[in-house]
Design an enzyme around this catalytic site. Sequence first.
Site, PDB file in Angstrom:
ATOM      1  N   PHE A 157      16.744   4.587 -20.715  1.00 36.52           N
ATOM      2  CA  PHE A 157      17.414   5.547 -19.600  1.00 36.52           C
ATOM      3  C   PHE A 157      18.593   4.511 -19.106  1.00 36.52           C
ATOM      4  CE2 PHE A 157      18.627   5.932 -15.337  1.00 36.52           C
ATOM      5  CZ  PHE A 157      18.687   7.463 -15.059  1.00 36.52           C
ATOM      6  N   ASP A 243      21.367  -3.824 -20.821  1.00 37.49           N
ATOM      7  CA  ASP A 243      21.548  -2.921 -19.515  1.00 37.49           C
ATOM      8  C   ASP A 243      20.706  -3.450 -18.656  1.00 37.49           C
ATOM      9  OD1 ASP A 243      21.381  -1.175 -17.543  1.00 37.49           O
ATOM     10  OD2 ASP A 243      21.264   0.445 -18.800  1.00 37.49           O
ATOM     11  N   LYS A 284      23.276  -1.295  -9.312  1.00 34.48           N
ATOM     12  CA  LYS A 284      22.206  -1.449  -8.234  1.00 34.48           C
ATOM     13  C   LYS A 284      22.220  -2.536  -7.358  1.00 34.48           C
ATOM     14  CE  LYS A 284      19.121   2.026 -10.407  1.00 34.48           C
ATOM     15  NZ  LYS A 284      18.900   2.253 -11.769  1.00 34.48           N
TER      16      LYS A 284
HETATM   17  C1  LIG Z   1      19.727   3.394 -12.542  1.00 38.15           C
HETATM   18  C2  LIG Z   1      20.067   2.877 -13.969  1.00 38.15           C
HETATM   19  C3  LIG Z   1      21.116   3.159 -14.752  1.00 38.15           C
HETATM   20  C4  LIG Z   1      22.209   4.339 -13.902  1.00 38.15           C
HETATM   21  O1  LIG Z   1      22.558   3.577 -12.709  1.00 38.15           O
HETATM   22  P1  LIG Z   1      23.092   4.814 -11.685  1.00 38.15           P
HETATM   23  O2  LIG Z   1      23.988   3.979 -10.572  1.00 38.15           O
HETATM   24  O3  LIG Z   1      22.343   5.697 -11.172  1.00 38.15           O
HETATM   25  O4  LIG Z   1      24.358   5.473 -12.417  1.00 38.15           O
HETATM   26  C5  LIG Z   1      21.513   2.740 -16.063  1.00 38.15           C
HETATM   27  N1  LIG Z   1      20.684   1.960 -16.555  1.00 38.15           N
HETATM   28  C6  LIG Z   1      19.481   1.497 -16.009  1.00 38.15           C
HETATM   29  C7  LIG Z   1      18.627   0.730 -16.626  1.00 38.15           C
HETATM   30  C8  LIG Z   1      19.235   2.057 -14.720  1.00 38.15           C
HETATM   31  O5  LIG Z   1      17.830   1.769 -14.282  1.00 38.15           O
END
Ligand SMILES: *Cc1c(COP(=O)(O)O)cnc(C)c1O
Length: 436
Positions: A157, A243, A284
């Site tokens: 994700f 990520d 985040k």
């Molecule tokens: C939440 C998330 C995203 C996307 O972030 P948004 O601010 O919702 O676009 C990307 N990678 C990971 C691992 C995430 O948990």
Amino acid sequence: MSDTKIQIKGMITTEKKLTSSDLMQLEDKHGAHNYHPLPVVLAKGEGVYVWDVEGKQYFDFLSAYSAVNQGHCHPKIIGAMMDQAQTLTLTSRAFYNDTLGVYEKYVTEYFGFDKVLPMNTGAEAVETAIKLCRKWAYEKKGINENDAKIIVCDGNFHGRTTTIISFSNDPDANKNFGPFTPGFIRIPYDDIDALEKALQTENVAGFLVEPIQGEAGVYVPATDFLANARGLCSKYNALFIADEVQTGIARTGSLLAVCGNCTCEKKCEKQATYAQPDILILGKALSGGVYPVSAVLANDEVMMVIKPGQHGSTFGGNPIAARVAVAALDVVADEQLALNARRLGDLFRSEMEKIIASNELILKVRGKGLLNAIIVNDTPDSQTAWNLCVALKDNGLLAKPTHGNIIRFAPPLVITESQLMECVAIIKKTIENFKK
Ligand SMILES: *Cc1c(COP(=O)(O)O)cnc(C)c1O
């Protein structure tokens, strides 16, 4: 609480305090149905607590998908935002401003990279990393234009843009959203042999990976997976792209999940298990959940392939974002949130093991630091995990199922031991009284 004029059945206009039920109906009627929220309407937050419209208090065990690591409305972060909001909010990057450089110095030293590229959302930062990786591949590695491939994992994700969903294998994420962006190779998660094999194919530019898969259900890879993946990427001259939008900023008991078992509050290279990314993606909790702030970090060798005019964002790196992010990272270090997440995470899993030992409903707990999940003993398409979350809500704790029968537990990292034990008691009571 919201006082507003509402129309009932198009006739009566009245001053009325909207109830939770009114507010849910408003969202249902006027908002797109792209989420399926738990039936609770929140009106206030402080630290580990949130309150609904009727004033009932809950422990937040989702933390906005790990955005609110520093706790709701942290005074230091809100103070920085308020101060900056009254001074200068947005200049665009057409001009310099007096906050961005200060933030850029701070954040690059904090995480140990030469440069940062500021964006707003996690998905935008992932997009940025993909563009950066491809450009590096053409201009530094010598791959022919348009041939670069990026390796990704099953169950990934990384956000919701068209390119990102192009390499998702979740049908909810990509069904009927095609045509898709080519140039991705998907391998099983936590499979180092599959990674080496994929790295041997032609034109590989990089490997994009979540150090722990959050949305997929909190899958923690083998202890040496990340360090080995780092090593293989070096061996095959591909970029290792982490990520850490969800796992970063102390969530898993270290500043970054790639730090392995180190609890340093700032990036260091002491650990043998440290897996230095070539590109680090943050979002985040980079703002403590008060403002959309994301970032891509890399060293000059990679970052400098992007020249003026080739990438950008109107709001990326704006003065409020810059001030908020510095304050949010200050809080992580000052309050030793990585250490707290590590210690209370260990405690939480050991308490969950006790519940599991005496109950049939829960099969398993897994996770790292304060990013954890329990696996409910039922089929993935059953309603059991959802119903259990509704029962937890009734008992004063908010969590949400992820992918069927898995419930993620991720409280703000400012939680204390006694608060955590209160939550354990709520979870225990709810599970023991739960009837399918
Ligand atoms: C939440 C998330 C995203 C996307 O972030 P948004 O601010 O919702 O676009 C990307 N990678 C990971 C691992 C995430 O948990």
